[in-house]
Motif scaffolding. Sequence first.
Motif, PDB file in Angstrom:
ATOM      1  N   ARG A 111     -84.748 120.869  32.733  1.00  0.00           N
ATOM      2  CA  ARG A 111     -84.854 119.999  31.640  1.00  0.00           C
ATOM      3  C   ARG A 111     -83.954 118.646  32.148  1.00  0.00           C
ATOM      4  N   ARG A 112     -82.737 118.991  32.875  1.00  0.00           N
ATOM      5  CA  ARG A 112     -82.098 117.779  33.054  1.00  0.00           C
ATOM      6  C   ARG A 112     -82.495 117.055  34.328  1.00  0.00           C
ATOM      7  N   ASP A 115     -85.295 114.855  33.014  1.00  0.00           N
ATOM      8  CA  ASP A 115     -84.782 113.653  32.410  1.00  0.00           C
ATOM      9  C   ASP A 115     -84.298 112.534  33.604  1.00  0.00           C
ATOM     10  N   ASN A 181     -79.416 110.875  24.694  1.00  0.00           N
ATOM     11  CA  ASN A 181     -80.332 112.106  24.982  1.00  0.00           C
ATOM     12  C   ASN A 181     -79.952 113.290  23.646  1.00  0.00           C
ATOM     13  N   PRO A 184     -81.288 118.138  26.137  1.00  0.00           N
ATOM     14  CA  PRO A 184     -81.970 118.308  27.595  1.00  0.00           C
ATOM     15  C   PRO A 184     -83.249 118.410  27.623  1.00  0.00           C
ATOM     16  N   GLY A 185     -83.967 117.617  28.391  1.00  0.00           N
ATOM     17  CA  GLY A 185     -85.628 117.197  28.373  1.00  0.00           C
ATOM     18  C   GLY A 185     -85.966 116.288  27.403  1.00  0.00           C
ATOM     19  N   ALA A 189     -89.981 114.217  28.021  1.00  0.00           N
ATOM     20  CA  ALA A 189     -90.879 114.612  27.286  1.00  0.00           C
ATOM     21  C   ALA A 189     -91.164 113.299  26.459  1.00  0.00           C
ATOM     22  N   LEU A 233     -93.518 119.971  23.595  1.00  0.00           N
ATOM     23  CA  LEU A 233     -92.418 120.054  24.336  1.00  0.00           C
ATOM     24  C   LEU A 233     -91.021 119.537  23.442  1.00  0.00           C
ATOM     25  N   TRP A 237     -88.112 122.292  22.743  1.00  0.00           N
ATOM     26  CA  TRP A 237     -86.835 122.134  23.364  1.00  0.00           C
ATOM     27  C   TRP A 237     -85.826 121.563  22.206  1.00  0.00           C
ATOM     28  N   GLN A 241     -82.385 124.119  21.321  1.00  0.00           N
ATOM     29  CA  GLN A 241     -80.993 123.223  21.246  1.00  0.00           C
ATOM     30  C   GLN A 241     -80.423 123.797  20.194  1.00  0.00           C
TER      31      GLN A 241
END
Length: 246
Positions: A111-112, A115, A181, A184-185, A189, A233, A237, A241
């Motif tokens: 995910r990072r 990003d 953010n 992450p992600g 997305a 997504l 995500w 989290q």
Amino acid sequence: MFPVLELGPLIIPVAGVLLLAGLWLGLELAERTAPHYGVPPADVYGLSLTALLIGVAVARLGYVLQYLDGYLRDPRAILALNANTLHNSAGVVGAVLAALLYLHWRHLPLRRTLDSLAPGLALFAVVLGLAHLASGDAFGAAADLPWVIELWDARRHPSQVYEIVAGLLIFLTIWGFRRSNPFPGFLFAFWLALAATGRLFLEAFRGDSIIVAGSIRQGQLAALLVMLFSFWLLGYWARSQVAEAM
């Protein structure tokens, strides 16, 4: 339209130069963004080039297989460098699989890493619109409006200009969110959702769309599926989290 640049005996395709410049700018931006997400810049560069090269190779192979009879009659044409002889869907699948394998090989956080790529992808989309404007590709449908352009013997929507404006708005939005953010992600997305929404809108003004049934355009159908996937997504995500924080 400005398809070629003539420098003495040299004839340079402007769209190709713009695409190369867009790739370079996108990679540079991704490299600069990567440290903020804890991703090594060299790995972002390696991931992008690996996905690009394998994606192009698979896209070329997919096109050759689609028109195999013709290439069997002239095998030398397989090696011809022509951006119009690529199977886009096959290329995307090949690029995604190559990227996933690279992520696994280098043990990069999915995910990072995604990003860190988002601003570069958004910037490349702007340059892609400029390349379309230079070549005349992705041309608009016939229209009778004050801002139409003359192209291919018809008055048309300046769909390439719409693409550039939409790309700029998406890039500025992504750039503004790059340091905030929520999980992450999110940035990737969010970019995917914006890009798909933009394509859903822009496709309505295109004159080269593939119609799959009635008035349904293939590009809009694909954009809708990508948009729904991006929303899923974001939700998935975000819930992950919250679960990790508990």
